[in-house]
Design a protein around this motif. Structure first.
Motif, PDB file in Angstrom:
ATOM      1  N   LYS A   1       0.840  -1.206   0.000  1.00  0.00           N
ATOM      2  CA  LYS A   1       0.000   0.000   0.000  1.00  0.00           C
ATOM      3  C   LYS A   1       0.878   1.261   0.000  1.00  0.00           C
ATOM      4  N   GLY A   2       0.556   2.208  -0.864  1.00  0.00           N
ATOM      5  CA  GLY A   2       1.326   3.470  -0.924  1.00  0.00           C
ATOM      6  C   GLY A   2       2.538   3.367  -1.830  1.00  0.00           C
ATOM      7  N   GLY A   3       2.894   2.151  -2.244  1.00  0.00           N
ATOM      8  CA  GLY A   3       4.067   1.966  -3.099  1.00  0.00           C
ATOM      9  C   GLY A   3       3.672   1.667  -4.541  1.00  0.00           C
ATOM     10  N   ALA A   4       4.672   1.373  -5.366  1.00  0.00           N
ATOM     11  CA  ALA A   4       4.399   1.064  -6.777  1.00  0.00           C
ATOM     12  C   ALA A   4       5.497   0.148  -7.314  1.00  0.00           C
ATOM     13  N   LEU A   5       5.115  -0.617  -8.333  1.00  0.00           N
ATOM     14  CA  LEU A   5       6.083  -1.502  -9.000  1.00  0.00           C
ATOM     15  C   LEU A   5       6.267  -1.006 -10.429  1.00  0.00           C
TER      16      LEU A   5
END
Ligand SMILES: Cc1cc2nc3c(=O)[nH]c(=O)nc-3n(C[C@H](O)[C@H](O)[C@H](O)COP(=O)(O)OP(=O)(O)OC[C@H]3O[C@@H](n4cnc5c(N)ncnc54)[C@H](O)[C@@H]3O)c2cc1C
Length: 462
Positions: A351-355
């Motif tokens: 949550k809150g991150g990205a790939l």
């Protein structure tokens, strides 16, 4: 000697889908694979709270066969393998120009206002329905695009699209083989625009409608698909980690000989053999084929790709709600493009991150394969800041590099010879089917469709 009805060579999505459907229809099948795992190019990995792909990231539900396979797998895996399609919000495709990404136009207004294409080409497109039909069967994608749409459409739409799909060169790829649907539109209707409108008006059966064209993966990643297929086929019907596989005709059937994972020579006798490996594997695998025809097949060129997955714990407020961004050759950058998998599918990042998946190399930059991991990390880190606009203090949770020497086959001008060599070998040796990505398309959707068609050659539809 073990007996089976069909021997399938290769446990990538083509081989597994073929074996899966055959077993579903009651045929005894055995899969032989040199690697010690199933999936071929498909490989999903987990690091911390990220799920990422080191091979293909997404497929397209391009034919009913793809939807049918996924629906069937959901049943046979008892719900463990579930289709996941990307939300509409992740439809945006971005194109790099100058110092930033722009949206690839998806409608009339954005088509008129976009800075990606020249004004003269925007006007030129209005004349596309009346432009003359091409008559060169070996016309390249680049030539067709310039002829019908204009140079800026080649540079800022088709060239990056071809980088994204083929990691290839539009000057070398032949439309008839690489984009057969586009070729058929021009040849059949005299125009892309007229052809597309006519196609939209064509009545569709319930089954046709299954081909939603949606971008898909599986919940938990693409390996869920190949694993579910392998589970259904059964461990006892799959030989992994084998060496020195050779196929030879004998009597009315085939003998496949290999050294098993236990070091013992094994033989399988079958009525049918289906190969699904790359063209470069075939000279060793099919030693009985004459040199001329085998050379015509094995000279197929594959573009290399380096794929780098980067997990970012924080997006710093950036908008990464898109399928991804592609980089035109004209922009002279080191990256081919960047996909945003966490915008398309669940569980790809915490949550809150990205790939992000960065791509380098391709047929225009094979020299990238020589770069060290540190050099690759530097290029990707630069892209993270300069292209995705992450602040300098942003630090990834992980960077994973995977190199694919034989990533994507390039359907160039020698395709005619390759395809005719394949059909003449199949005609001469009954019971042998040469499948795999040396023909019928390079994407996962194509692979699944080819598998279904190969099954129909063995079990004739009623
Ligand atoms: C980096 C990358 C990104 C991609 N991105 C996408 C994407 O986003 N969307 C998409 O649709 N497609 C994509 N593709 C293409 C897609 O991965 C392929 O179309 C598909 O996975 C190929 O499946 P396959 O089963 O035909 O071949 P493979 O997966 O190559 O399987 C062939 C198998 O045969 C085995 N084999 C080889 N020789 C022998 C032998 N002698 N005996 C026994 N076994 C043998 C190999 O080990 C392998 O497991 C991508 C490919 C790469 C490399």
């Amino acid at each position: 000697m073990e007996q089976t009805e069909v021997t399938v060579i290769g446990a990538g999505i083509t081989g597994l889908s073929t074996a899966y459907w055959l077993k579903r229809k009651g045929v005894h099948v055995h899969v032989v694979e040199t690697d010690n795992r199933v999936g071929g190019q498909i490989q999903t990995q987990r690091v911390k709270h990220y799920i990422f792909e080191t091979g293909p990231s997404t497929g397209a539900v391009s034919t009913p066969e793809v939807a049918e396979l996924m629906n069937d797998l959901a049943i046979t895996s008892e719900g463990r393998c579930q289709l996941e399609t990307a939300p509409d919000a992740a439809k945006r495709r971005l194109i790099w120009k100058g110092k930033r990404f722009y949206d690839l136009p998806s409608g009339l207004f954005s088509g008129i206002t976009t800075p990606l294409f020249r004004f003269s080409d925007k006007l030129r497109i209005l004349g596309e329905p009346w432009r003359k039909r091409g008559n060169n069967p070996n016309e390249s994608i680049a030539s067709l695009t310039v002829r019908r749409l204009g140079k800026s459409f080649l540079d800022y739409a088709v060239d990056p699209f071809i980088s994204g799909v083929y990691a290839g060169n539009p000057d070398k790829l032949v439309v008839r083989f690489a984009l057969p649907k586009l070729y058929a539109l021009e040849q059949g209707y005299g125009s892309f625009i007229r052809g597309s409108i006519a196609k939209m008006k064509e009545p569709k059966t319930e089954r046709d409608r299954l081909a939603t064209k949606k971008v898909f993966s599986a919940q938990g990643g693409l390996s869920q698909i190949t694993q579910a297929e392998a589970d259904y086929i059964g461990k006892e019907n799959i030989s992994l980690g084998v060496k020195d596989v050779r196929i030879n005709p004998e009597g009315n059937g085939w003998i496949t000989t290999f050294i098993g994972a236990d070091g013992q020579v094994q033989q399988l006798q079958s009525q049918w053999v289906i190969t699904t490996c790359g063209a470069y594997n075939l000279p060793e695998l099919l030693p009985f084929v004459d040199k001329k025809r085998m050379d015509d097949i094995a000279k197929l060129v594959y573009a290399p790709i380096i794929e780098v997955n980067v997990g970012m714990p924080d997006t710093f407020g950036g908008d990464y709600c898109a399928f991804g961004g592609l980089v035109p050759t004209k922009e002279r950058q080191k990256l081919l493009g960047i996909l945003f998998p966490s915008a398309c599918f669940t569980q790809r990042a915490p949550k809150g991150g990205a790939l992000f998946s960065f791509f380098l190399g391709g047929s225009k930059h094979p020299e990238m394969m020589e770069k060290s991991d540190d050099e690759i990390k530097d290029i990707v880190t630069e892209g993270l800041h300069a292209m995705l606009k992450f602040p300098l203090e942003a630090k990834p949770d992980f960077i994973n590099i995977s190199r694919h020497q034989y990533a994507i086959p390039q359907y160039e001008v020698d395709s005619e010879q390759r395809l005719s060599a394949v059909s003449s070998i199949e005609r001469q040796y009954s019971g042998l089917i040469i499948g795999g990505n040396l023909q019928d398309g390079i994407g996962m959707g194509h692979r699944i469709t080819q598998a279904a068609n190969m099954v129909k050659r063995i079990i004739k539809p009623e």
